[in-house]
Design an enzyme around this catalytic site. Structure first.
Site, short mmCIF file in Angstrom:
data_model
loop_
_atom_site.label_atom_id
_atom_site.label_comp_id
_atom_site.label_asym_id
_atom_site.label_seq_id
_atom_site.Cartn_x
_atom_site.Cartn_y
_atom_site.Cartn_z
N HIS A 1 64.55 59.73 34.45
CA HIS A 1 65.60 60.18 33.54
C HIS A 1 65.26 61.47 32.80
CE1 HIS A 1 63.05 58.25 30.47
NE2 HIS A 1 63.62 59.07 29.62
C1 UD1 Z 1 67.01 60.24 25.54
C2 UD1 Z 1 65.86 60.93 24.82
C3 UD1 Z 1 64.58 60.77 25.62
C4 UD1 Z 1 64.31 59.31 25.95
C5 UD1 Z 1 65.54 58.69 26.58
C6 UD1 Z 1 65.31 57.21 26.76
C7 UD1 Z 1 66.46 62.94 23.53
C8 UD1 Z 1 66.45 64.42 23.51
N1 UD1 Z 1 66.11 62.36 24.69
O1 UD1 Z 1 67.20 60.91 26.77
O2 UD1 Z 1 63.49 61.26 24.88
O3 UD1 Z 1 63.24 59.23 26.84
O4 UD1 Z 1 66.68 58.89 25.74
O5 UD1 Z 1 66.16 56.64 27.70
O6 UD1 Z 1 66.78 62.33 22.55
N2 UD1 Z 1 74.44 58.28 28.92
C9 UD1 Z 1 75.39 57.34 29.22
N3 UD1 Z 1 75.36 56.16 28.53
C10 UD1 Z 1 74.46 55.89 27.56
C11 UD1 Z 1 73.52 56.87 27.25
C12 UD1 Z 1 73.50 58.05 27.94
O7 UD1 Z 1 76.22 57.53 30.10
O8 UD1 Z 1 74.51 54.78 26.97
C13 UD1 Z 1 74.43 59.53 29.70
C14 UD1 Z 1 75.35 60.61 29.13
O9 UD1 Z 1 75.89 61.32 30.20
C15 UD1 Z 1 74.38 61.51 28.37
C16 UD1 Z 1 73.11 61.39 29.22
O10 UD1 Z 1 73.10 60.06 29.70
O11 UD1 Z 1 74.83 62.82 28.24
C17 UD1 Z 1 71.84 61.68 28.46
O12 UD1 Z 1 71.74 60.86 27.28
P1 UD1 Z 1 70.89 61.37 26.02
O13 UD1 Z 1 70.77 60.29 25.03
O14 UD1 Z 1 71.39 62.67 25.56
O15 UD1 Z 1 69.47 61.68 26.65
P2 UD1 Z 1 68.54 60.76 27.54
O16 UD1 Z 1 68.33 61.44 28.84
O17 UD1 Z 1 69.05 59.38 27.56
N1 UDP Z 2 63.54 49.86 30.31
C1 UDP Z 2 64.42 48.79 30.42
N2 UDP Z 2 65.31 48.80 31.46
C2 UDP Z 2 65.35 49.80 32.40
C3 UDP Z 2 64.43 50.87 32.26
C4 UDP Z 2 63.54 50.88 31.20
O1 UDP Z 2 64.40 47.86 29.61
O2 UDP Z 2 66.19 49.73 33.29
C5 UDP Z 2 62.58 49.85 29.19
C6 UDP Z 2 61.13 49.96 29.59
O3 UDP Z 2 60.61 48.70 29.92
C7 UDP Z 2 60.50 50.58 28.35
C8 UDP Z 2 61.60 51.44 27.79
O4 UDP Z 2 62.81 50.99 28.40
O5 UDP Z 2 60.20 49.56 27.41
C9 UDP Z 2 61.35 52.86 28.13
O6 UDP Z 2 62.45 53.62 27.78
P1 UDP Z 2 62.92 54.92 28.56
O7 UDP Z 2 62.27 55.00 29.88
O8 UDP Z 2 64.39 54.93 28.51
O9 UDP Z 2 62.44 56.08 27.58
P2 UDP Z 2 61.02 56.76 27.26
O10 UDP Z 2 60.01 55.70 27.05
O11 UDP Z 2 60.70 57.68 28.39
O12 UDP Z 2 61.31 57.56 26.03
#
Ligand code: UD1
Ligand code: UDP
Length: 357
Positions: free
Chosen positions: A203
């Site tokens: 992601h």
């Molecule tokens: C965010 C965090 C990242 C973290 C990740 C965990 C920032 C800058 N990034 O990244 O550090 O590792 O969360 O998962 O804060 N979207 C959906 N549904 C949701 C959430 C997101 O469709 O419930 C889609 C949307 O298109 C959105 C994209 O995912 O634009 C990115 O979501 P966003 O929260 O901006 O960043 P992450 O990549 O999730």
């Molecule tokens: N995780 C989850 N379901 C998924 C993928 C990840 O519960 O389908 C959990 C994972 O076990 C970990 C956390 O989400 O505890 C990690 O979050 P993510 O990878 O979204 O973000 P990051 O740690 O890179 O910020």
């Protein structure tokens, strides 16, 4: 009783807040603010239900936007809450835009700010998370560092006196939930057995936002010889769809596309996997907790200890053959206390007690 406002909003923060809130609420009044950065049920609601996280006192429902707009919307809304509630402190987690918004709002109002998972550095300012971490650490009144390296990183930036080595709350979470997860999930329900599959999550912006890099990652999964379980983050799903790659993925029957899974299911999938391929920070650590080899699709990691002990290997998908790397023999040593003793939450709350005197 001191009043604490905790700010969360994204998947990893829901997982981190669960063990800390449980301990914090024994002696503090905690109000929970959910920014709504993540909002799909399987990115948010499922964790509240499964981990029995207290219902948020405020739901900001900010949703997805550009970085500036998302952070700005959160900042305005959090500021209003802080001005109304006048808490004794604000607690933020990790390095997302929700973290930064909470940190800015609290520090501008001179409310003590506490950062859990402080001191992590990739030294790559292209990552939005790196900006969020550096800013939050420099604004915090008390910094909870999960590892010795995090303490060291902070010292390099001259942040020394208000740093506490706490251990990692994600280790608390795994230890607390392991038995429950085992009782609920079994990989045989997915037609798998221990070691019969790889688990993959993708992601991170540096992988999803560069089509050549994302295509290289997907191609390298096509080349693997056993099933690959791929619970897809909605960000990655949308981008793969936009690039027209979903059809090709469906053609490769060993790639098992899944919706994002719940935490309890995820920790079982991790424990039973032959190897884990990821760009997630949290998943790299959980691979280490599970003693499963991890292959990190990045050029650097904040969790260097996992690489030094031999359990984690950085893989550049553009220049390295994932299949080959995964089949190479590697020596690994295991240290049980790399991420603390599973009581980081207690440690954090006692340090908060000491702060308030
Ligand atoms: C965010 C965090 C990242 C973290 C990740 C965990 C920032 C800058 N990034 O990244 O550090 O590792 O969360 O998962 O804060 N979207 C959906 N549904 C949701 C959430 C997101 O469709 O419930 C889609 C949307 O298109 C959105 C994209 O995912 O634009 C990115 O979501 P966003 O929260 O901006 O960043 P992450 O990549 O999730
Ligand atoms: N995780 C989850 N379901 C998924 C993928 C990840 O519960 O389908 C959990 C994972 O076990 C970990 C956390 O989400 O505890 C990690 O979050 P993510 O990878 O979204 O973000 P990051 O740690 O890179 O910020």
């Amino acid at each position: 009783m001191k009043k604490m406002i905790t700010i969360v909003g994204a998947r990893p923060q829901f997982i981190k807040v669960a063990p800390v809130s449980r301990v914090l609420r024994q002696t503090y009044q905690e109000l929970l603010v959910n920014t709504g950065q993540h909002y799909d049920f399987n990115m948010s609601g499922v964790f509240f239900e499964e981990l029995q996280i207290p219902r948020p006192d405020y739901n900001l429902e900010v949703g997805s936007h550009t970085h500036g707009k998302q952070t700005g919307m959160m900042l305005g809304a959090i500021e209003e809450i802080l001005m109304k509630e006048k808490p004794d402190g604000v607690l933020v987690y990790g390095d997302t835009n929700s973290t930064l918004a909470g940190a800015l709002a609290a520090s501008k109002l001179h409310i003590p700010l506490f950062h859990i998972e402080a001191g992590l550095r990739s030294y790559n300012r292209q990552m939005p998370e790196e900006i969020n971490r550096v800013m939050t650490d420099h604004l915090s009144n008390l910094l909870f560092a999960p590892t010795e390296r995090a303490v060291h990183n902070l010292a390099l930036e001259n942040i020394k006196h208000n740093v506490r080595l706490s251990g990692d709350v994600m280790y608390d979470a795994v230890r607390y939930n392991y038995e429950l997860a085992r009782s609920k999930f079994d990989v045989s329900n997915l037609g798998q057995s221990k070691g019969s599959y790889y688990l993959c999550t993708i992601h991170r912006a540096e992988n999803t936002d560069q089509p050549t890099r994302l295509k290289a990652i997907i191609n390298s999964l096509f080349g693997l010889e056993i099933p690959v379980l791929l619970p897809l983050h909605p960000r990655t799903h949308k981008i793969l769809k936009g690039l027209g790659l979903m059809e090709e993925i469906h053609k490769h029957k060993h790639i098992k596309l899944m919706e994002p899974v719940s935490y309890l299911e995820m920790i079982i999938l991790e424990m039973e996997a032959k190897g884990i391929i990821t760009d997630s920070g949290g998943v790299q650590k959980e691979a280490y907790f599970a003693k499963v080899p991890c292959f990190t699709l990045r050029d650097e990691t904040e969790w260097e200890e996992t690489v030094e002990t031999g359990w984690n290997t950085l893989v550049n998908p553009l220049t390295m053959d994932l299949n080959k790397v995964m089949n190479q023999k590697r020596m690994s040593s295991y240290k049980d206390d790399l991420y603390g003793n599973g009581h980081a939450s207690q440690q954090i709350v006692s340090q908060l007690d000491a702060f308030f005197g």
